[in-house]
Scaffold this active site. Structure first.
Site, PDB file in Angstrom:
ATOM      1  N   LYS A 110       0.888  -1.006   0.344  1.00  0.00           N
ATOM      2  CA  LYS A 110      -0.028  -0.213  -0.138  1.00  0.00           C
ATOM      3  C   LYS A 110       0.780   1.368   0.024  1.00  0.00           C
ATOM      4  O   LYS A 110       0.335   2.089  -0.180  1.00  0.00           O
ATOM      5  CB  LYS A 110      -1.162   0.019   1.272  1.00  0.00           C
ATOM      6  CG  LYS A 110      -2.211  -1.333   0.974  1.00  0.00           C
ATOM      7  CD  LYS A 110      -3.839  -0.933   1.461  1.00  0.00           C
ATOM      8  CE  LYS A 110      -4.228  -1.813   0.689  1.00  0.00           C
ATOM      9  NZ  LYS A 110      -6.357  -2.067   1.694  1.00  0.00           N
ATOM     10  N   LYS A 191      -3.677 -10.032  -6.468  1.00  0.00           N
ATOM     11  CA  LYS A 191      -5.060 -10.176  -5.867  1.00  0.00           C
ATOM     12  C   LYS A 191      -6.279  -9.644  -5.980  1.00  0.00           C
ATOM     13  O   LYS A 191      -5.930  -8.228  -6.518  1.00  0.00           O
ATOM     14  CB  LYS A 191      -5.332 -10.448  -4.274  1.00  0.00           C
ATOM     15  CG  LYS A 191      -5.125  -9.272  -3.110  1.00  0.00           C
ATOM     16  CD  LYS A 191      -5.889  -9.263  -2.008  1.00  0.00           C
ATOM     17  CE  LYS A 191      -5.729  -7.787  -1.249  1.00  0.00           C
ATOM     18  NZ  LYS A 191      -7.225  -7.806  -0.595  1.00  0.00           N
ATOM     19  N   LYS A 194     -10.719  -4.333  -4.484  1.00  0.00           N
ATOM     20  CA  LYS A 194     -11.554  -2.959  -4.664  1.00  0.00           C
ATOM     21  C   LYS A 194     -11.123  -2.110  -4.993  1.00  0.00           C
ATOM     22  O   LYS A 194     -11.774  -1.115  -6.160  1.00  0.00           O
ATOM     23  CB  LYS A 194     -12.258  -2.668  -3.115  1.00  0.00           C
ATOM     24  CG  LYS A 194     -13.330  -3.528  -2.419  1.00  0.00           C
ATOM     25  CD  LYS A 194     -13.794  -2.391  -1.359  1.00  0.00           C
ATOM     26  CE  LYS A 194     -14.199  -3.993   0.556  1.00  0.00           C
ATOM     27  NZ  LYS A 194     -13.045  -3.821   0.712  1.00  0.00           N
TER      28      LYS A 194
HETATM   29  N1  AQP Z   1      -8.920 -11.476  -3.542  1.00  0.00           N
HETATM   30  C1  AQP Z   1      -9.642 -11.471  -2.406  1.00  0.00           C
HETATM   31  N2  AQP Z   1      -9.499 -13.429  -2.584  1.00  0.00           N
HETATM   32  C2  AQP Z   1     -10.020 -13.357  -0.802  1.00  0.00           C
HETATM   33  N3  AQP Z   1     -10.346 -13.105   0.216  1.00  0.00           N
HETATM   34  C3  AQP Z   1      -9.916 -11.262  -0.151  1.00  0.00           C
HETATM   35  N4  AQP Z   1      -9.965 -10.964   0.763  1.00  0.00           N
HETATM   36  C4  AQP Z   1     -10.173  -9.561   0.019  1.00  0.00           C
HETATM   37  N5  AQP Z   1      -9.652  -9.416  -2.164  1.00  0.00           N
HETATM   38  C5  AQP Z   1      -9.440 -11.145  -1.302  1.00  0.00           C
HETATM   39  C6  AQP Z   1     -11.266 -10.703   1.840  1.00  0.00           C
HETATM   40  O1  AQP Z   1     -11.856 -10.552   1.763  1.00  0.00           O
HETATM   41  C7  AQP Z   1     -11.941 -10.056   3.844  1.00  0.00           C
HETATM   42  C8  AQP Z   1     -11.935  -7.977   3.879  1.00  0.00           C
HETATM   43  O2  AQP Z   1     -11.107  -7.383   3.197  1.00  0.00           O
HETATM   44  P1  AQP Z   1     -11.074  -5.878   3.645  1.00  0.00           P
HETATM   45  O3  AQP Z   1     -12.096  -5.185   2.017  1.00  0.00           O
HETATM   46  O4  AQP Z   1     -11.035  -6.002   4.358  1.00  0.00           O
HETATM   47  O5  AQP Z   1     -10.131  -5.571   2.829  1.00  0.00           O
HETATM   48  P2  AQP Z   1      -8.712  -6.252   1.615  1.00  0.00           P
HETATM   49  O6  AQP Z   1      -7.921  -7.424   1.931  1.00  0.00           O
HETATM   50  O7  AQP Z   1      -7.616  -4.647   1.346  1.00  0.00           O
HETATM   51  O8  AQP Z   1      -9.451  -6.358   0.485  1.00  0.00           O
HETATM   52  P3  AQP Z   1     -10.019  -5.088  -0.682  1.00  0.00           P
HETATM   53  O9  AQP Z   1     -10.793  -6.047  -1.910  1.00  0.00           O
HETATM   54  O10 AQP Z   1      -8.257  -5.921  -1.364  1.00  0.00           O
HETATM   55  O11 AQP Z   1      -9.650  -3.666  -0.335  1.00  0.00           O
HETATM   56  P4  AQP Z   1      -8.989  -2.368  -0.795  1.00  0.00           P
HETATM   57  O12 AQP Z   1      -8.646  -2.514  -2.236  1.00  0.00           O
HETATM   58  O13 AQP Z   1     -10.020  -1.324  -0.457  1.00  0.00           O
HETATM   59  O14 AQP Z   1      -7.799  -2.821  -0.314  1.00  0.00           O
HETATM   60  C9  AQP Z   1     -11.044 -10.156   4.273  1.00  0.00           C
HETATM   61  O15 AQP Z   1     -10.245 -11.160   5.096  1.00  0.00           O
HETATM   62  C10 AQP Z   1     -10.098 -10.104   3.435  1.00  0.00           C
HETATM   63  O16 AQP Z   1      -8.595 -11.309   3.167  1.00  0.00           O
END
Ligand code: AQP
Length: 327
Positions: A110, A191, A194
């Site tokens: 990040k 991965k 969002k």
């Molecule tokens: N690609 C993924 N595959 C499997 N699990 C995932 N999670 C996120 N992306 C994947 C799981 O979703 C839960 C919530 O995640 P989060 O929204 O708290 O944060 P994150 O992991 O940072 O999700 P994003 O989509 O990547 O959000 P941004 O882009 O805002 O950082 C967690 O249990 C995570 O493991």
């Protein structure tokens, strides 16, 4: 044994969040007393728009309930409404080695993504996560693979706290799901996220047409795309998605058809689009109904906050006593 997990209100939920986390939460809430937290304090560690934050929290709550999180069974609340979590974060900061935080992959990623905003909150993200888990004395933490490193740190902090101040917390453990790492549609080395743009993910609210459109341009097995080789299903990002929604008969058909070049990528994508749309249809229907009554959703969050705070306050008093901060 209590279960705790969190999710950031950073945008539309995607199938990575769903298969990697939420679908599993829905099952696990039947087995454990569960606490699910909308982690807005985590979300503000990267640049964001304050004007949209409340909408994002409301929409995420609606999505979670539409997916099957049951507020009658589980506690659902917003992180910033329980100030005990930030208090415990400060306390845990005093026993967390900086060297450990520097090793965190998410911090490195990040920081690279947002070089203009490498802030202390981003660095401290894993300690806030540890505080959330320990505040509710949770032992079961279902996460995607990306969060496993943070959970290891929580376990280390737990051991250090207990050793220094006396047995207080139990070491939590992570639970991984079958879809613990869903990859981006446009770059299977990354991965699904969002914040990477709508073309890289399938959101829970995408229509069947949008799902198919996004899949049509999605990356498959690189060798098959270059037409240098017949496909190797296990090297194809989309085959891994098939495993989450397609029947064993369909999987067999695709794997054999792909290897022998008997079916084209488009046919495989169409089947995947249909199966994903079928999985998401009941969630989308429920979501529509819930969105008609935002006041009811806000009340669910207020009730959740009240329940969470009761537990949090009790733990914090115990922690302060152990540390000599109160008698
Ligand atoms: N690609 C993924 N595959 C499997 N699990 C995932 N999670 C996120 N992306 C994947 C799981 O979703 C839960 C919530 O995640 P989060 O929204 O708290 O944060 P994150 O992991 O940072 O999700 P994003 O989509 O990547 O959000 P941004 O882009 O805002 O950082 C967690 O249990 C995570 O493991």
């Amino acid at each position: 044994m209590t279960l705790f997990s969190g999710i950031q209100p950073t945008g539309l939920l995607h199938i990575g969040n769903y298969f990697g986390a939420i679908k599993n939460w829905v099952k696990l809430q039947e087995k454990y007393p569960s606490i699910f937290c909308i982690v807005d304090y985590h979300a503000i560690t990267v640049p964001y728009d304050p004007k949209t934050m409340q909408d994002k929290i409301l929409n995420l709550t609606i999505d979670l309930i539409a997916c099957g999180i049951d507020p009658k069974k589980s506690i659902l609340f917003v992180q910033s409404q329980v100030p005990e979590a930030t208090e415990l974060t400060w306390i845990l900061n005093t026993i967390t080695p900086i060297g450990e935080l520097r090793r965190m992959t998410q911090f490195k990623d990040k920081s690279q993504e947002h070089p203009e905003s490498v802030n202390m909150g981003l660095f401290d993200y894993p300690v806030l996560m540890a505080a959330d888990i320990l505040l509710y004395k949770a032992q079961i933490v279902p996460v995607g693979e990306d969060q496993v490193q943070h959970l290891e740190l929580t376990r280390e902090i737990t051991r250090k706290f207990n050793k220094t101040f006396g047995q207080t917390f139990l070491e939590p453990k992570s639970i991984l799901t079958q879809g613990s790492r869903i990859m981006s549609l446009t770059d299977p080395a990354k991965k699904m996220s969002k914040s990477s743009g709508p073309e890289t993910y399938i959101s829970l609210s995408d229509s069947p047409e949008t799902i198919f459109k996004k899949l049509s341009t999605a990356m498959t097995d690189p060798a098959r795309q270059r037409k240098t080789d017949p496909g190797t299903p296990d090297k194809c990002n989309l085959y891994h998605l098939h495993k989450l929604v397609s029947s064993s008969k369909e999987l067999d058909y695709i794997a054999k058809g792909c290897q022998k070049a008997q079916i084209g990528c488009l046919e495989c994508k169409k089947l995947l689009a249909d199966n994903l749309a079928r999985e998401l249809a009941p969630i989308q229907k429920k979501r529509k109904e819930l969105a008609e009554n935002p006041e009811k959703i806000k009340k669910i969050l207020a009730d959740g906050t009240e329940q969470a705070r009761k537990i949090a306050q009790k733990t914090l008093i115990e922690v302060k006593k152990k540390m000599g901060l109160t008698d």
